[in-house]
Design an enzyme around this catalytic site. Sequence first.
Site, PDB file in Angstrom:
ATOM      1  N   HIS A   1     -41.476   0.271   3.685  1.00 58.82           N
ATOM      2  CA  HIS A   1     -42.777  -0.274   3.288  1.00 58.82           C
ATOM      3  C   HIS A   1     -42.826  -1.782   3.533  1.00 58.82           C
ATOM      4  O   HIS A   1     -43.828  -2.310   4.008  1.00 58.82           O
ATOM      5  CB  HIS A   1     -43.055   0.031   1.811  1.00 58.82           C
ATOM      6  CG  HIS A   1     -43.689   1.365   1.606  1.00 58.82           C
ATOM      7  ND1 HIS A   1     -42.981   2.544   1.690  1.00 58.82           N
ATOM      8  CD2 HIS A   1     -44.974   1.722   1.351  1.00 58.82           C
ATOM      9  CE1 HIS A   1     -43.808   3.561   1.479  1.00 58.82           C
ATOM     10  NE2 HIS A   1     -45.024   3.091   1.273  1.00 58.82           N
TER      11      HIS A   1
ATOM     12  N   LYS B   1     -42.582  10.425  -7.435  1.00 55.32           N
ATOM     13  CA  LYS B   1     -42.467  10.790  -8.848  1.00 55.32           C
ATOM     14  C   LYS B   1     -42.778   9.561  -9.704  1.00 55.32           C
ATOM     15  O   LYS B   1     -42.539   8.429  -9.283  1.00 55.32           O
ATOM     16  CB  LYS B   1     -41.076  11.353  -9.175  1.00 55.32           C
ATOM     17  CG  LYS B   1     -39.926  10.356  -9.035  1.00 55.32           C
ATOM     18  CD  LYS B   1     -38.605  11.000  -9.402  1.00 55.32           C
ATOM     19  CE  LYS B   1     -37.425  10.086  -9.135  1.00 55.32           C
ATOM     20  NZ  LYS B   1     -37.187   9.110 -10.205  1.00 55.32           N
TER      21      LYS B   1
END
Lengths: 283, 193
Positions: free
Chosen positions: B39, B104
């Site tokens: 990222h 998650k």
Amino acid sequence: MTELRNISCREIIHTVKNLFIKANTSLTDDVRAALCRARQDETSPLGQYVLDQILENEVLANRTQTPVCQDTGIAIVFLELGQDVHITGGNLYGAVSEGVRLAYADGYLRKSLCDPLSRTNTTDNLPPVIYTDVVSGNHLKIVAMPKGGGSENMSGTAMLLPADGCEGIKKYIVDRVKTAGPNPCPPIIVGAGIGGTMEQAALLAKKALLRPVGLPNPNDERLRRLEEETLAEINKTGIGPQGYGGCVTALAVQIDMRPCHIAGLPVSVAIQCHAARHQEALL
Amino acid sequence: MEQVITIKTPLTGDVCKSLHAGDRVFLTGAVYSARDTAHHRMMEAIREGNPLPFPLQGETIFYAGPTPARPGMPIGAIGPTTSSRMDPYTPELLERGLKGMIGKGMRSSAVREAINRYCGVYFGAVGGIAALLTQCVQAATWVAYQDLGPEGIMRLQVLNFPLIVINDCHGGDLYRDRRLPDEAMANNERRLL
């Protein structure tokens, strides 16, 4: 006084390698039993669904020799070294490192360590974190604990005031779990260390995770009560399996303690995900 | 338990609109693995005006770093990592066309708002069941950043990947519905860069 005994680096390398591969592809009986109990206790359908998947995963991991979790961890090694042991054929920590390197290379485990600033992967999952206790005798006990990053990120240490007392300790532990929420993959196991110094409290908390899950503190009735009360509070938070809601947020709270300075009350919380992996061997 | 909804990638706005927090989903199609450092590099590419490793339009990112594949297997063990670490990067990716995210844990308010604004969806996968989840991965190919090892970007072909909708584009939030502690929400806000 035991007799001087040679233990070879070759044997140590071999043992460490096998321990990390086994730890990553299976759970110990106590963890499996605790998860089965959790499945019986959980009342939320989504929580039951998560626990069913966790139990099915463990069977599959064993059968296919696939890691239980893709985060095969930073390698933590606890050594208990008898003072009458003579290490032959090399250096003790070098042998432990080599065992870790081989486990992660040959066992197809993930290399999850990097330079903290450049974030460049070390490519071999080295170095391990090694703690050594020197004890009487001529044995070497090796405990391998691959520790995942998600649960480790949610751990913490606080230097409480003596005035905070037992209630303050309980509040700190429960607050850590609430703050962690779904992040550390509940149902979690909570290790807590009370006393010593800042770093010793953290080590006590981490070592408390090695106790068989759900076995109360064997030495101190006050800690047994604190474990029980804290677990009850945690399971009232409603976080539940994977944070999807439910009554099983933690499988156990395991606390150890040492005397501390009269001025302080260090408390550390080590959070362990449901994939509580550790294996040990005695040489 | 509710009926399981079957969906395919790439995701359209209509598919995202049809999903609601708490829905159980089986996802089939291509998803891209990307986590922390991937990222960071994608944001660098955007800042420097360089092309991204894959076109984001309609795509789904899986916050995951797998274990190495054994010989003859498409991939090793794979499962979700904590999504909130990617929160600082996510709104910009959603603005540029990203639709789905798999991970998650909770998202920041900025991410939740961006999911509403750009009509995306955030799915939860169960953590710590990688041996089970890897059975849903049929193929994996390198896309970019192979030097990052497990943090590199791979294109994963998944079949009936089991997910739960956590944040939908209507403002629905499974964690809020389940009344998770305020402390957990506050923790994620604090982690925003």
